[in-house]
Design a protein around this motif. Structure first.
Motif, short mmCIF file in Angstrom:
data_model
loop_
_atom_site.label_atom_id
_atom_site.label_comp_id
_atom_site.label_asym_id
_atom_site.label_seq_id
_atom_site.Cartn_x
_atom_site.Cartn_y
_atom_site.Cartn_z
N GLU A 75 118.04 6.36 30.86
CA GLU A 75 118.42 5.39 29.84
C GLU A 75 117.63 5.67 28.56
OE1 GLU A 75 118.68 0.60 29.84
OE2 GLU A 75 119.34 1.67 31.65
N LEU A 76 118.26 5.46 27.42
CA LEU A 76 117.63 5.72 26.12
C LEU A 76 117.56 4.41 25.32
CD1 LEU A 76 119.54 9.03 25.28
CD2 LEU A 76 117.29 8.78 26.37
N PRO A 77 116.59 3.56 25.63
CA PRO A 77 116.50 2.27 24.93
C PRO A 77 116.11 2.46 23.46
CG PRO A 77 114.61 2.58 26.39
CD PRO A 77 115.54 3.73 26.63
N PRO A 78 116.38 1.46 22.62
CA PRO A 78 116.06 1.56 21.19
C PRO A 78 114.57 1.32 20.93
CG PRO A 78 117.13 -0.53 21.63
CD PRO A 78 117.13 0.25 22.93
N THR A 79 113.74 2.23 21.42
CA THR A 79 112.30 2.16 21.21
C THR A 79 111.85 3.46 20.56
OG1 THR A 79 111.84 3.06 23.41
CG2 THR A 79 111.97 0.65 23.22
N SER A 84 114.29 10.14 18.94
CA SER A 84 114.90 11.46 18.71
C SER A 84 116.07 11.70 19.67
CB SER A 84 113.86 12.57 18.82
OG SER A 84 113.34 12.64 20.13
N SER A 85 115.97 11.25 20.91
CA SER A 85 117.07 11.42 21.86
C SER A 85 118.27 10.57 21.45
CB SER A 85 116.62 11.03 23.27
OG SER A 85 115.60 11.89 23.71
N ARG A 86 118.03 9.36 20.97
CA ARG A 86 119.12 8.50 20.50
C ARG A 86 119.78 9.09 19.27
NH1 ARG A 86 119.69 3.35 22.48
NH2 ARG A 86 120.52 2.63 20.48
N THR A 87 119.01 9.74 18.41
CA THR A 87 119.56 10.40 17.23
C THR A 87 120.51 11.51 17.65
OG1 THR A 87 117.64 9.83 15.90
CG2 THR A 87 118.99 11.66 15.12
N VAL A 88 120.13 12.30 18.65
CA VAL A 88 121.01 13.35 19.18
C VAL A 88 122.29 12.73 19.70
CG1 VAL A 88 121.30 15.07 21.01
CG2 VAL A 88 119.16 14.97 19.73
N ALA A 89 122.17 11.67 20.50
CA ALA A 89 123.34 11.00 21.07
C ALA A 89 124.27 10.48 19.98
CB ALA A 89 122.90 9.85 21.98
N GLU A 90 123.72 9.80 19.00
CA GLU A 90 124.55 9.24 17.93
C GLU A 90 125.22 10.33 17.11
OE1 GLU A 90 122.13 6.33 15.93
OE2 GLU A 90 121.83 5.23 17.81
#
Length: 132
Positions: A75-79, A84-90
């Motif tokens: 899971e990639l929570p908004p923390t 950086s992982s959420r940026t890749v996903a988005e």
């Protein structure tokens, strides 16, 4: 094949009960990124992070391919540690029009559910192909 398709079937299990559901994914390196809302598959993967994804391509009865990915749910929570992982996903999700559907569209008579960004760390890949 993983780089050219973005819909697969996610299998997870809890208490010896399997569950499979279609999901949208995007490949980046050793990860498949996806997006969902809080519900059965997220709850089950939180309890048992070992998952499997299946992708197939059917051209004709004698010409097809299928790939099975064994992996681990993350899971990639908004923390800050996952920024950086959420940026890749988005970045990956933005390549698709209305990428947030159907996961974030509220169902009739239901409240909007919590959005979850996650990825599957690819552990092993197998596949088969037939050419007539």
């Amino acid at each position: 094949m993983l780089g050219s398709t973005n819909v697969g079937r996610l299998a997870c299990a809890r208490n010896n009960q399997p569950y499979i559901v279609p999901i949208h994914v995007d490949l980046d390196g050793e990860f498949l990124y996806s997006y969902a809302t809080l519900g059965q598959k997220i709850e089950w993967m939180r309890q048992n992070p070992l998952v499997c994804l299946e992708f197939d391509e059917l051209t004709t009865h004698g010409q097809w391919a299928s790939v099975v990915v064994y992996g681990h749910y993350e899971e990639l929570p908004p923390t800050p540690e996952y920024e950086s992982s959420r940026t890749v996903a988005e970045r990956l999700f933005q390549r698709h029009p209305v990428w947030w559907e159907p996961a974030s569209v509220p169902l009739a008579a239901h409240e909007q559910r919590t959005r979850i960004v996650f990825r599957v760390r690819i552990g092993r890949v197998t596949g088969r192909r037939a050419r007539a």
